[in-house]
Design an enzyme around this catalytic site. Sequence first.
Site, PDB file in Angstrom:
ATOM      1  N   GLU A  75       0.826  -1.207   0.000  1.00 18.93           N
ATOM      2  CA  GLU A  75       0.000   0.000   0.000  1.00 18.93           C
ATOM      3  C   GLU A  75       0.859   1.254   0.000  1.00 18.93           C
ATOM      4  O   GLU A  75       0.478   2.285  -0.577  1.00 18.93           O
ATOM      5  CB  GLU A  75      -0.918  -0.004   1.232  1.00 18.93           C
ATOM      6  N   SER A  97      -2.378   5.450  11.949  1.00 16.13           N
ATOM      7  CA  SER A  97      -2.371   6.813  12.496  1.00 16.13           C
ATOM      8  C   SER A  97      -0.948   7.294  12.749  1.00 16.13           C
ATOM      9  O   SER A  97       0.001   6.508  12.837  1.00 16.13           O
ATOM     10  CB  SER A  97      -3.168   6.850  13.805  1.00 16.13           C
ATOM     11  N   GLU A 126       0.288   8.367  15.447  1.00 20.91           N
ATOM     12  CA  GLU A 126       0.806   7.836  16.707  1.00 20.91           C
ATOM     13  C   GLU A 126       1.398   6.435  16.502  1.00 20.91           C
ATOM     14  O   GLU A 126       2.486   6.122  17.020  1.00 20.91           O
ATOM     15  CB  GLU A 126      -0.312   7.783  17.755  1.00 20.91           C
TER      16      GLU A 126
END
Length: 405
Positions: free
Chosen positions: A249, A373, A375
């Site tokens: 991806e 994300s 994080e």
Amino acid sequence: MDDDFRGADDSFRAEVREWLHSALTGDFAAVRGLGGPGREHEAFPERLAWERHMAAAGWTCVGWPEEHGGRGASLAQQVVFHEEYARADAPARVNHIGEQLLGPTLIAFGTEAQRARFLPPIREVRELWCQGYSEPEAGSDLANVRTRARLHGGRWRVDGQKVWTSLAHESDWCFVLARTEEGSARHSGLSYLLVPLRQDGVTVRPLRQLTGTSEFNEVFFDGALADAAHVVGAPGDGWRIAMATLGFERGVSTLGQQVGFERELSRLTELAAGTGALDDPLLRERLARAWEGLELIRLGALRSLAGPEEGAAGPGASIGKLVWATWHRELGELAMAVRGAVGLVAPEGTPGGLDEWQRLFLFSRSDTIYAGSNEIQRNVIAERVLGLPKEPVGPKTPVSPKEPA
């Protein structure tokens, strides 16, 4: 290195450019620039027809090996293709998940029977795919997957829920990460299943976004069935396969994405010059820094792709994801600063009640969440790139003074 990629195989670049120039005419001229993140609702049937036209001309799956129906294009040629596609303002692809994610995964890990069954319909854009990873309790913490699948009568029976599933409402199939071993936890006992969506045991519910569009979905599996042979890799080896898919991806197609970013920045700079916002030295500096940041993103992507495992996006790809997602979110914020107070009100008659800059500002907030994300990317970089120790798990925090820790 950048010059090597820009100049690589000039004849191939000319071939791609010439075909796109001749093909994006007539009925297909109307789809130029349509679609993409936050705009997947735009002319979807027409974009599907365009992509099938590409397939008939041999311009889908250019990076796949020839024995699997691709062109066997080199890494440099794939970069060229994605750059020229974006520069031609061709429409956003509807088959990205099948072509760029599942296809390479099946080529690397699938059986001959799986490749024979699934690769041709992907290449010909006859079957569309979505990705069933995130769940309400397993978004950033993907190892917390609770969707379960059990073998029964020669089929997998799938029960559970996925969320933030892009384009599930348009897809025929979903590759699903599910827990297939009773009593397993975290990364163990997961399997990577290929599940048809058009069956009674599947419900797709669109999620309305801040932009007013609904390209993300909830997907509910209630006894949904998948063939026993439609598990990629061995049962229980799903985590490894899922991580490989994430690597694909974040591969070469991101170079085309960056051309789109470049076009957005160029239009924003023109807008700033036209409105006089460019006279503000602070905004001028922010625009210059945005240009500088985009150049660094491109060089970082090329460096990652041209590394020891050419074209493979390893843990270092998390750096790229963190940087481009943050950059794009900040571009949306910069667009609002350039627009000023007028950016708070959408012009009448605009699709969805938003203009392109308002849509960019709202949708780019999700860039730092989907596909891992910020994080989580920082944790991956710390542990797998820098070799830092894992984040310690502390004691349970008491809910009330009377509850023991």
